[in-house]
Design a protein around this motif. Structure first.
Motif, PDB file in Angstrom:
ATOM      1  N   ALA A  90      34.344   6.401 -31.969  1.00  0.00           N
ATOM      2  CA  ALA A  90      34.694   7.611 -31.234  1.00  0.00           C
ATOM      3  C   ALA A  90      35.623   7.323 -30.061  1.00  0.00           C
ATOM      4  O   ALA A  90      35.665   6.207 -29.543  1.00  0.00           O
ATOM      5  CB  ALA A  90      33.422   8.278 -30.707  1.00  0.00           C
ATOM      6  N   PRO A  91      36.363   8.343 -29.623  1.00  0.00           N
ATOM      7  CA  PRO A  91      37.120   8.212 -28.370  1.00  0.00           C
ATOM      8  C   PRO A  91      36.153   8.181 -27.197  1.00  0.00           C
ATOM      9  O   PRO A  91      35.350   9.101 -27.034  1.00  0.00           O
ATOM     10  CB  PRO A  91      37.990   9.476 -28.351  1.00  0.00           C
ATOM     11  N   MET A  92      36.216   7.122 -26.388  1.00  0.00           N
ATOM     12  CA  MET A  92      35.296   6.976 -25.256  1.00  0.00           C
ATOM     13  C   MET A  92      36.079   6.580 -24.010  1.00  0.00           C
ATOM     14  O   MET A  92      36.762   5.552 -24.018  1.00  0.00           O
ATOM     15  CB  MET A  92      34.246   5.902 -25.557  1.00  0.00           C
TER      16      MET A  92
ATOM     17  N   THR B 164      41.504   6.073 -29.788  1.00  0.00           N
ATOM     18  CA  THR B 164      41.689   5.668 -28.395  1.00  0.00           C
ATOM     19  C   THR B 164      40.833   6.553 -27.497  1.00  0.00           C
ATOM     20  O   THR B 164      40.361   7.609 -27.928  1.00  0.00           O
ATOM     21  CB  THR B 164      43.150   5.837 -27.950  1.00  0.00           C
ATOM     22  N   PRO B 165      40.651   6.170 -26.235  1.00  0.00           N
ATOM     23  CA  PRO B 165      40.090   7.128 -25.281  1.00  0.00           C
ATOM     24  C   PRO B 165      41.010   8.342 -25.156  1.00  0.00           C
ATOM     25  O   PRO B 165      42.194   8.279 -25.481  1.00  0.00           O
ATOM     26  CB  PRO B 165      40.074   6.332 -23.961  1.00  0.00           C
ATOM     27  N   MET B 166      40.447   9.445 -24.700  1.00  0.00           N
ATOM     28  CA  MET B 166      41.245  10.659 -24.485  1.00  0.00           C
ATOM     29  C   MET B 166      42.329  10.405 -23.435  1.00  0.00           C
ATOM     30  O   MET B 166      42.067   9.850 -22.377  1.00  0.00           O
ATOM     31  CB  MET B 166      40.333  11.795 -24.028  1.00  0.00           C
ATOM     32  N   ILE B 167      43.550  10.825 -23.749  1.00  0.00           N
ATOM     33  CA  ILE B 167      44.702  10.679 -22.860  1.00  0.00           C
ATOM     34  C   ILE B 167      45.202  12.068 -22.475  1.00  0.00           C
ATOM     35  O   ILE B 167      45.330  12.948 -23.342  1.00  0.00           O
ATOM     36  CB  ILE B 167      45.829   9.887 -23.563  1.00  0.00           C
TER      37      ILE B 167
ATOM     38  N   VAL C  91      45.274   8.358 -31.902  1.00  0.00           N
ATOM     39  CA  VAL C  91      45.360   8.558 -30.459  1.00  0.00           C
ATOM     40  C   VAL C  91      44.885   9.967 -30.140  1.00  0.00           C
ATOM     41  O   VAL C  91      45.419  10.940 -30.670  1.00  0.00           O
ATOM     42  CB  VAL C  91      46.806   8.349 -29.957  1.00  0.00           C
ATOM     43  N   GLN C  92      43.873  10.047 -29.283  1.00  0.00           N
ATOM     44  CA  GLN C  92      43.360  11.369 -28.916  1.00  0.00           C
ATOM     45  C   GLN C  92      43.970  11.844 -27.604  1.00  0.00           C
ATOM     46  O   GLN C  92      44.038  11.094 -26.635  1.00  0.00           O
ATOM     47  CB  GLN C  92      41.842  11.371 -28.781  1.00  0.00           C
ATOM     48  N   PHE C  93      44.385  13.108 -27.601  1.00  0.00           N
ATOM     49  CA  PHE C  93      44.967  13.716 -26.409  1.00  0.00           C
ATOM     50  C   PHE C  93      44.147  14.910 -25.943  1.00  0.00           C
ATOM     51  O   PHE C  93      43.523  15.614 -26.745  1.00  0.00           O
ATOM     52  CB  PHE C  93      46.394  14.191 -26.683  1.00  0.00           C
TER      53      PHE C  93
ATOM     54  N   GLY D  78      47.872   8.655 -36.447  1.00  0.00           N
ATOM     55  CA  GLY D  78      47.524  10.053 -36.290  1.00  0.00           C
ATOM     56  C   GLY D  78      47.238  10.377 -34.841  1.00  0.00           C
ATOM     57  O   GLY D  78      47.059   9.482 -34.011  1.00  0.00           O
ATOM     58  N   VAL D  79      47.219  11.684 -34.554  1.00  0.00           N
ATOM     59  CA  VAL D  79      46.812  12.150 -33.225  1.00  0.00           C
ATOM     60  C   VAL D  79      45.687  13.158 -33.394  1.00  0.00           C
ATOM     61  O   VAL D  79      45.586  13.845 -34.418  1.00  0.00           O
ATOM     62  CB  VAL D  79      47.975  12.786 -32.436  1.00  0.00           C
TER      63      VAL D  79
END
Length: 311
Positions: A24-26, A48-51, A78-80, A101-102
């Motif tokens: 998970a994104p952490m 990735t962690p949330m950006i 990559v999570q935004f 992916g995003v």
């Protein structure tokens, strides 16, 4: 020139694996060193962690600080956090050459995030959310995934309808954290709601929440019929969880030390991961002592003495 690394992209994973296992994104934790570790122990896909998208677009310094990857860090999503499709699409185009992916965070329940128009507040704006997916999808190659991570509404029927809108807008897959924005870890996840969402969609669905072991992963799969499971706390406590290990193996601890030090991981992150990994193997007095250590050398000396590790 380095050879191109062969790996399965996210949608190929969903097509070929019975159950895709996901880190998970952490915030602070799902960074490169930890992603490198869990990949060695059966984790198929990492986030990735949330950006924050707007600062990422505007600041080169923010990009260097928030997003670090490597040749072997694939497949990677990559999570935004974004409040507009334009911001999400621009941020996605920046990272596209370096990931697969995003993802859009529509699950973060923290007040600061919702005050900025990020996170869980977006599940109450389904038309905006669908527009954000549609705009970002149009700007990226078809084999590049565009996904969304959501929480539940109190009325699950609203969540099912929103999920259908997200799918119709072009999302590649959907991750569902099985709690509402007001619920925390003490409340069991709503597996029935996740099953309803899965039954309503044709795109892959990932279940998130209360995945603390490989047995949990397959139990959730059996109940909900999802295509993947995503873990946060479970992987922090046992990065080898998806390999079937019931607690963190000593070799995994050694591997974390080697990997994190080779990548220059800050001490606080290096230490905090070890605190999570070793919590169940130390008695209370040992935990108190270990958790209070203040330097890398102190941690290495403790591990060397207690476990005869060599570094």
């Amino acid at each position: 020139m380095a050879e191109e690394r062969t790996y399965l992209k996210p949608m190929t994973l969903f097509e070929t694996k019975d159950l895709v296992t996901i880190c998970a994104p952490m915030v602070r934790y799902s960074k490169l060193a930890f992603r490198s570790l869990v990949r060695k122990y059966g984790c198929d896909l990492c986030f990735t962690p949330m950006i924050i998208s707007d600062s990422f677009i505007q600041s080169i310094r923010a990009r260097h600080s928030d997003f670090t990857t490597s040749h072997s860090d694939r497949p990677l999503i990559v999570q935004f956090a974004a409040s507009s499709g334009e911001d999400w699409a621009k941020a996605a185009q920046i990272v596209a050459p370096y990931c697969d992916g995003v993802d859009l965070n529509c699950g973060c329940p923290q007040r600061w995030a919702m005050a900025e128009g990020y996170g869980a507040c977006l599940i109450h704006k389904p038309h905006l959310l669908a527009d954000m997916v549609r705009l970002t999808r149009a700007e990226l190659p078809q084999d590049f995934t565009v996904s969304v991570k959501i929480r539940l509404h109190k009325d699950v029927r609203r969540t099912v309808e929103m999920a259908r809108q997200i799918e119709a807008a072009g999302a590649s897959f959907l991750t569902v954290h099985g709690r509402t924005q007001d619920q925390r870890g003490g409340v069991p996840v709503n597996l029935e709601a996740i099953a309803d969402i899965k039954a309503a969609l044709t795109i892959p669905v990932v279940a998130n929440g209360d995945i603390r072991s490989l047995d949990d992963a397959f139990r959730v799969k059996d109940i909900t019929k999802v295509d993947g499971v995503m873990s946060a706390q479970g992987l922090l406590e046992n990065p080898a969880m998806f390999s079937g290990a019931t607690s963190t193996p000593l070799e995994c601890v050694k591997e974390w030390v080697r990997t994190s030090l080779s990548l220059g991981t800050p001490f606080s992150t290096f230490h905090h991961h070890l605190i999570y990994m070793m919590e169940k193997s130390l008695c209370r007095a040992e935990r108190r002592y270990f958790n209070g250590l203040g330097s890398t050398s102190g941690v290495l000396a403790y591990l060397s003495e207690k476990y005869t590790m060599e570094f």
